[in-house]
Design a protein around this motif. Sequence first.
Motif, PDB file in Angstrom:
ATOM      1  N   ILE A  83       0.838  -1.182   0.000  1.00 27.09           N
ATOM      2  CA  ILE A  83       0.000   0.000   0.000  1.00 27.09           C
ATOM      3  C   ILE A  83       0.884   1.247   0.000  1.00 27.09           C
ATOM      4  O   ILE A  83       1.968   1.256   0.595  1.00 27.09           O
ATOM      5  CB  ILE A  83      -0.955  -0.016   1.212  1.00 27.09           C
ATOM      6  CG1 ILE A  83      -1.998   1.100   1.100  1.00 27.09           C
ATOM      7  CG2 ILE A  83      -0.196   0.047   2.534  1.00 27.09           C
ATOM      8  CD1 ILE A  83      -3.097   1.031   2.143  1.00 27.09           C
ATOM      9  N   ALA A  84       0.441   2.284  -0.706  1.00 26.02           N
ATOM     10  CA  ALA A  84       1.156   3.560  -0.781  1.00 26.02           C
ATOM     11  C   ALA A  84       2.527   3.415  -1.452  1.00 26.02           C
ATOM     12  O   ALA A  84       3.507   4.000  -1.022  1.00 26.02           O
ATOM     13  CB  ALA A  84       1.304   4.194   0.604  1.00 26.02           C
ATOM     14  N   TRP A  86       4.843   4.228  -4.690  1.00 24.60           N
ATOM     15  CA  TRP A  86       4.860   5.482  -5.451  1.00 24.60           C
ATOM     16  C   TRP A  86       4.451   5.355  -6.899  1.00 24.60           C
ATOM     17  O   TRP A  86       4.869   4.464  -7.622  1.00 24.60           O
ATOM     18  CB  TRP A  86       6.287   6.089  -5.413  1.00 24.60           C
ATOM     19  CG  TRP A  86       6.417   7.298  -6.281  1.00 24.60           C
ATOM     20  CD1 TRP A  86       6.076   8.569  -5.957  1.00 24.60           C
ATOM     21  CD2 TRP A  86       6.902   7.340  -7.626  1.00 24.60           C
ATOM     22  NE1 TRP A  86       6.314   9.403  -7.015  1.00 24.60           N
ATOM     23  CE2 TRP A  86       6.819   8.675  -8.056  1.00 24.60           C
ATOM     24  CE3 TRP A  86       7.380   6.374  -8.522  1.00 24.60           C
ATOM     25  CZ2 TRP A  86       7.224   9.078  -9.325  1.00 24.60           C
ATOM     26  CZ3 TRP A  86       7.772   6.771  -9.791  1.00 24.60           C
ATOM     27  CH2 TRP A  86       7.698   8.118 -10.174  1.00 24.60           C
ATOM     28  N   TRP A  93       1.950  -0.292 -12.443  1.00 24.86           N
ATOM     29  CA  TRP A  93       1.826  -0.558 -11.014  1.00 24.86           C
ATOM     30  C   TRP A  93       1.714  -2.063 -10.761  1.00 24.86           C
ATOM     31  O   TRP A  93       2.336  -2.598  -9.841  1.00 24.86           O
ATOM     32  CB  TRP A  93       0.603   0.177 -10.473  1.00 24.86           C
ATOM     33  CG  TRP A  93       0.602   0.396  -8.996  1.00 24.86           C
ATOM     34  CD1 TRP A  93       1.163   1.442  -8.321  1.00 24.86           C
ATOM     35  CD2 TRP A  93       0.019  -0.438  -7.998  1.00 24.86           C
ATOM     36  NE1 TRP A  93       0.965   1.301  -6.975  1.00 24.86           N
ATOM     37  CE2 TRP A  93       0.260   0.169  -6.746  1.00 24.86           C
ATOM     38  CE3 TRP A  93      -0.701  -1.631  -8.042  1.00 24.86           C
ATOM     39  CZ2 TRP A  93      -0.179  -0.393  -5.552  1.00 24.86           C
ATOM     40  CZ3 TRP A  93      -1.138  -2.181  -6.852  1.00 24.86           C
ATOM     41  CH2 TRP A  93      -0.885  -1.557  -5.629  1.00 24.86           C
ATOM     42  N   THR A 292     -10.241   6.084  -3.623  1.00 24.81           N
ATOM     43  CA  THR A 292      -8.845   6.396  -3.298  1.00 24.81           C
ATOM     44  C   THR A 292      -7.909   5.772  -4.318  1.00 24.81           C
ATOM     45  O   THR A 292      -6.889   6.360  -4.686  1.00 24.81           O
ATOM     46  CB  THR A 292      -8.441   5.942  -1.879  1.00 24.81           C
ATOM     47  OG1 THR A 292      -8.374   4.516  -1.809  1.00 24.81           O
ATOM     48  CG2 THR A 292      -9.401   6.477  -0.828  1.00 24.81           C
ATOM     49  N   SER A 293      -8.247   4.605  -4.807  1.00 23.16           N
ATOM     50  CA  SER A 293      -7.464   3.962  -5.853  1.00 23.16           C
ATOM     51  C   SER A 293      -7.547   4.756  -7.154  1.00 23.16           C
ATOM     52  O   SER A 293      -6.545   4.975  -7.835  1.00 23.16           O
ATOM     53  CB  SER A 293      -7.957   2.534  -6.074  1.00 23.16           C
ATOM     54  OG  SER A 293      -7.400   1.964  -7.225  1.00 23.16           O
ATOM     55  N   PHE A 296      -5.418   7.818  -6.644  1.00 22.41           N
ATOM     56  CA  PHE A 296      -4.004   7.505  -6.373  1.00 22.41           C
ATOM     57  C   PHE A 296      -3.281   7.027  -7.633  1.00 22.41           C
ATOM     58  O   PHE A 296      -2.140   7.418  -7.902  1.00 22.41           O
ATOM     59  CB  PHE A 296      -3.920   6.435  -5.280  1.00 22.41           C
ATOM     60  CG  PHE A 296      -2.512   6.095  -4.861  1.00 22.41           C
ATOM     61  CD1 PHE A 296      -1.783   6.968  -4.076  1.00 22.41           C
ATOM     62  CD2 PHE A 296      -1.923   4.903  -5.253  1.00 22.41           C
ATOM     63  CE1 PHE A 296      -0.485   6.670  -3.682  1.00 22.41           C
ATOM     64  CE2 PHE A 296      -0.625   4.592  -4.866  1.00 22.41           C
ATOM     65  CZ  PHE A 296       0.094   5.473  -4.073  1.00 22.41           C
ATOM     66  N   VAL A 320      -7.464  -1.587  -1.436  1.00 22.49           N
ATOM     67  CA  VAL A 320      -6.081  -1.788  -0.985  1.00 22.49           C
ATOM     68  C   VAL A 320      -5.454  -2.898  -1.819  1.00 22.49           C
ATOM     69  O   VAL A 320      -6.099  -3.927  -2.098  1.00 22.49           O
ATOM     70  CB  VAL A 320      -6.082  -2.169   0.515  1.00 22.49           C
ATOM     71  CG1 VAL A 320      -4.735  -2.725   0.952  1.00 22.49           C
ATOM     72  CG2 VAL A 320      -6.474  -0.969   1.377  1.00 22.49           C
ATOM     73  N   SER A 324      -5.347   3.785  -1.280  1.00 18.80           N
ATOM     74  CA  SER A 324      -4.283   4.303  -0.424  1.00 18.80           C
ATOM     75  C   SER A 324      -4.624   4.327   1.053  1.00 18.80           C
ATOM     76  O   SER A 324      -3.893   4.921   1.844  1.00 18.80           O
ATOM     77  CB  SER A 324      -3.917   5.727  -0.879  1.00 18.80           C
ATOM     78  OG  SER A 324      -5.072   6.549  -0.904  1.00 18.80           O
ATOM     79  N   SER A 325      -5.726   3.679   1.467  1.00 18.86           N
ATOM     80  CA  SER A 325      -6.079   3.692   2.881  1.00 18.86           C
ATOM     81  C   SER A 325      -6.938   2.487   3.232  1.00 18.86           C
ATOM     82  O   SER A 325      -7.801   2.078   2.444  1.00 18.86           O
ATOM     83  CB  SER A 325      -6.846   4.980   3.219  1.00 18.86           C
ATOM     84  OG  SER A 325      -7.243   4.994   4.578  1.00 18.86           O
TER      85      SER A 325
END
Length: 430
Positions: A83-84, A86, A93, A292-293, A296, A320, A324-325
């Motif tokens: 997670i998180a 860069w 990714w 969030t994805s 992100f 996730v 990002s959370s």
Amino acid sequence: MATTLLLGQTLSFDNDPFAAGLKAARHLSRGAVAMRDGFVLEVGPAADLRGRYGDCTVVDHGNSLLIAGFVDAHVHYSQTGIIASWGKRLIDWLQTYTFPEEMRFDDPGHAQQMAELYFDFSLANGITSAASFCTIHPESVEAYFAAAQARGMRMIGGKVMMDRNAPEGLRDDAQSGYDQSRALLEKWHGVDRLGYAVTPRFAPTSSAAQLEAAGALWTENPTCAMQTHLSEQREEIAWMKELFPDHPDYLSVYEAHGLAGPGAVMGHAIYLTQREVEAMVATGSGVAHCPTSNTFIGSGLCDVRGLAARGIPIGLATDVGGGSSFSMLRTMAAAYEVGQLRGDSLHAAELLWLATQGSANVLRIGDKVGNLAAGREADITVLDLASTPVISQRAARAVDIWDALFATIMLGDDRAVEQVYVAGRQMLPA
């Protein structure tokens, strides 16, 4: 088992606020939830329930808010460790972070360690149910379900089916993917509070033969869910068109192989054509919104209200580790921000619906979890609406429960989760 009475503010739904507005919700400033043997007996005013359940254990949560446990409609527990990470586009990714991490899940010890971490993080954030992609390794599924079973949680998961466009060691084939998935399904589906999801990762990593096998498995086991990804990024859609040139659009690939219908959970669904929207409505397929994805990884802005207006089942998801959370509060805040960028403000009632009953409906467990109501399983999250100094001072100015809840949605994190009940059992340290 004795009755337990939880006291606090209560918030539940009689209807979908996307359709019925705020009259869909029921708030009690001094409410109570009576529960016994893992089920909710009744929700109502505290004074009334105290009179009816005099001989019981009482847990007073003061002014905290009792809501249904959060339901995460789309997550990759195997990506907990990355997670998180860069700044990559989706395909980069996957290749840079996701695939190398998922290679490790052939080790039962690693799979168990990450499953334990995932459930600890989820419960700390008030998530009591979720649907997770595992990896291609049966070991990853065994670890996930074993950890969920030990906690008594209602969880859905499945072995990823992926037979091309992935590294060696992360590919099965059409037959082995079917056989392994079927064996895991037969072992775990319907055991305690567990459910299986047929799980082709997405069309670009499955051949037509594998998608056909996945569709056959789902047809043979229609009470299962089916989870995959749909129209997350424009590059992904272009890649899909190269791989399936005879299909008019992305969703048609899934339709052609029996992978659309009630219980189909399509992650993302950002760039749907009009035909695809119509087909989603016609088939009853659902969407897991992953805000969030989507921000992100730079994917785009899902038209949540537009999909809901068409009657497409839609729920909320952390996604996730592209998301990002682990916090469903942060995920609701991101959904609000995505809506703002589209020129559409989602109300706190709509955000909470997406994170609870909406997600449960998409997963076809909405008759069991997702709302505080008599007969539902007693999965309950308790929110402290003044959990930090900044939230406390903002809550002191709140004009109603929605104003107070919205402040916690936008500013809150795991510190706002005071307690979590899973089938009536406290899960967080006192």
